[in-house]
Design an enzyme around this catalytic site. Structure first.
Site, short mmCIF file in Angstrom:
data_model
loop_
_atom_site.label_atom_id
_atom_site.label_comp_id
_atom_site.label_asym_id
_atom_site.label_seq_id
_atom_site.Cartn_x
_atom_site.Cartn_y
_atom_site.Cartn_z
N LYS A 59 -64.37 11.76 -4.89
CA LYS A 59 -63.39 11.07 -5.73
C LYS A 59 -64.08 10.22 -6.80
CE LYS A 59 -59.71 12.53 -3.46
NZ LYS A 59 -60.22 13.28 -2.30
C1 LIG Z 1 -59.74 14.26 -1.55
C2 LIG Z 1 -60.74 14.95 -0.72
C3 LIG Z 1 -60.71 16.35 -0.56
C4 LIG Z 1 -59.60 17.22 -1.08
O1 LIG Z 1 -59.43 17.29 -2.45
P1 LIG Z 1 -58.05 17.78 -3.04
O2 LIG Z 1 -58.21 17.65 -4.47
O3 LIG Z 1 -57.00 16.86 -2.48
O4 LIG Z 1 -57.82 19.17 -2.56
C5 LIG Z 1 -61.71 16.95 0.18
N1 LIG Z 1 -62.67 16.21 0.76
C6 LIG Z 1 -62.73 14.88 0.64
C7 LIG Z 1 -63.80 14.14 1.33
C8 LIG Z 1 -61.77 14.20 -0.10
O5 LIG Z 1 -61.83 12.86 -0.21
#
Ligand SMILES: *Cc1c(COP(=O)(O)O)cnc(C)c1O
Length: 485
Positions: free
Chosen positions: A116
């Site tokens: 993120k």
């Molecule tokens: C948010 C997240 C995901 C998934 O991403 P999306 O865009 O919601 O599909 C996968 N792994 C981690 C560690 C995340 O924080």
């Protein structure tokens, strides 16, 4: 100049700045570029040796007109955004010793050690840039399954034109993730722990949608969101697909496969769009855990909501992958009336069965699967035992999916996205490795430090969340803005 429209057809086309600052489109839909830029193989050849930040500049320039942000300004925003990352490559790739040509894309070297950070480092700085220029203020609100919250809080902290309201489902994220939000001393960061969420993070998304629909409130506090409803997140996330591709191929044009642990489909929506722009990817693997909404969409053509399971890969315990609607728009000839019809149908009945032609169109080039808790833990242990490499539970879901689908994937090069640092999930790691103490690779200095800091948080029951948030956010706004001077 590139314009942005709602994928459900309402409102009028807007420019890039408006799309970013509004978050949702005015009709509640998701912003999409009116046309996707196309990238030729020659263009990719020219980009082969660029570092992450320079490549990001090239790709974002296709969406951002220099009259909105000058080249110099865009370069500076990017440089500042990725300066706090721990590795100079920003997102290094690690080649596994076992498994032919398998690379782990390490997306967790940002300040809150999950992928993120990659999208939000840029997006929050970009929002701040626009607001500073306009001398305006915004209240950001995000829901998190554990990683969006810390990243939003970190990049918002101390910025004078922004406040962040960060909602998380209490008990459904790890203590390490919780402390990343609650131990920031800055007055403009407001973590909110929400207890009794029957649908986990999805309950929080619903409340945010309701706050957005409350126009007087939304306008008063200048509400916006940097969840992956925001086009800026998805746009920024296209970059790591191009970067990973260019790092691993021998010849430009060669096709590779990529595997992605998926929840809300924000990350893979970006991957799918990167391919539509011209990135030579043969198969994307959609790796779900037992919350397998995406797997049902892609394998059966059914978008349906089912009860939530708690899993070791809690960041992808998501029931409704809302970014699927954004991707689908580009698979049905940009026909917003279709997206509107289906998403209304889904809201009303919790289920949509797509027709055969639509299903064939969006599922082309994707493989999907649902990985069990046991398979996730086994993959962590196997890779640690054979490679001395510690995956987090989400990277493990992606790699387990590759393992399961290996006959269908053939022997193309493979990039597997590792979306978090294992230190965020110490209990899962201990469980997987069957040990009582965490190995060094499963620790991170920032999380050790957070254990010593004071926590600050509002705790709210899910049933009162909307009312209590209205009170808290109104009061905070009045304190900051009406009583000034
Ligand atoms: C948010 C997240 C995901 C998934 O991403 P999306 O865009 O919601 O599909 C996968 N792994 C981690 C560690 C995340 O924080």
């Amino acid at each position: 100049m590139m314009q942005f429209v709602s994928n459900t057809g309402g409102g009028i086309p807007v420019d890039f700045e408006t799309a970013i600052l509004d978050g949702f489109a005015s009709d509640g839909g998701l912003y999409v570029p009116k046309e996707l830029p196309k990238i030729s193989l020659d263009q990719l050849k020219d980009w082969k040796d660029l570092g992450y930040v320079d490549l990001a500049f090239e790709i974002l320039s296709l969406f951002i007109d220099p009259s909105v942000i000058s080249e110099i300004e865009l370069k500076k925003i990017l440089k500042d955004a990725y300066a706090p990352f721990e590795k100079s490559e920003v997102i290094p790739l690690y080649k596994l010793r076992s498994g032919k040509d398998t690379y782990i894309m390490e997306l967790f070297y940002g300040p809150t050690i999950s992928f993120k950070d990659v999208g939000l480092a840029f997006l929050v700085n970009l929002v701040d840039f626009f607001l500073t220029r306009k001398n305006e203020f915004k209240s950001l609100i995000v829901a998190t399954t554990g990683d969006t919250g810390p990243a939003t809080a970190y990049f918002t902290a101390g910025k004078s034109n922004l406040s962040a309201w960060v909602l998380y489902p209490k008990g459904l994220i790890t203590e390490e993730q919780e402390r990343q939000m609650t131990t920031l001393p800055h007055a403009n960061v407001h973590p909110v722990g929400v207890s009794n969420c029957p649908d986990g993070g999805d309950d929080l998304d619903l409340v945010i949608a309701n706050l957005y629909a409350n126009i007087p409130f939304k306008e008063k506090v200048h509400l916006s969101s940097v969840n992956s409803i925001n086009w800026g997140r998805v746009m920024m996330q296209t970059v790591h697909y191009f970067y990973g591709y260019l790092q691993v191929v021998d010849t430009i044009g060669e096709e590779i496969n990529m595997s992605v642990p998926s929840g809300a489909f924000g990350n893979l929506c970006a991957g799918g769009l990167a391919r539509k722009m011209g990135l030579p990817v043969d198969k994307f693997v959609i790796a779900n855990n037992t919350n397998a909404c995406l797997h049902r969409i892609f394998s059966e053509g059914v978008f349906s909501k089912q009860p939530i399971f708690e899993t070791p890969s809690s960041a992808i315990d998501i029931l409704v992958p809302y970014n699927f609607w954004r991707f689908l728009y580009f698979c049905v000839d940009e026909d917003a009336t279709k997206i509107k019809k289906w998403s209304d149908e889904f809201k009303a009945s919790g289920k949509v069965q797509f027709d055969r032609e639509t299903h064939a169109s969006y599922s082309q080039g994707f493989l999907s699967t649902s990985i069990s808790d046991e398979q996730t833990l086994d993959r962590i242990k196997t890779v640690f035992d054979t490679e001395d490499y510690l995956l987090d539970p989400h990277g493990a879901v992606a790699l387990a999916a590759v393992h399961q689908l290996k006959d269908k994937l053939g022997d193309k090069k493979l990039v597997c996205l590792a979306t978090a640092h294992p230190a965020k999930f110490p209990e899962v790691i201990k469980n997987a490795l069957r040990v009582k103490t965490i190995p060094e690779a499963g620790k991170h200095h920032s999380l050790e430090k957070a254990k010593t800091l004071l926590e600050k948080v509002d705790l709210i029951d899910c049933s009162n969340l909307e009312d209590e948030l209205l009170n808290l956010m109104n009061a905070d706004w009045d304190l900051k803005h009406n009583t000034k001077n």
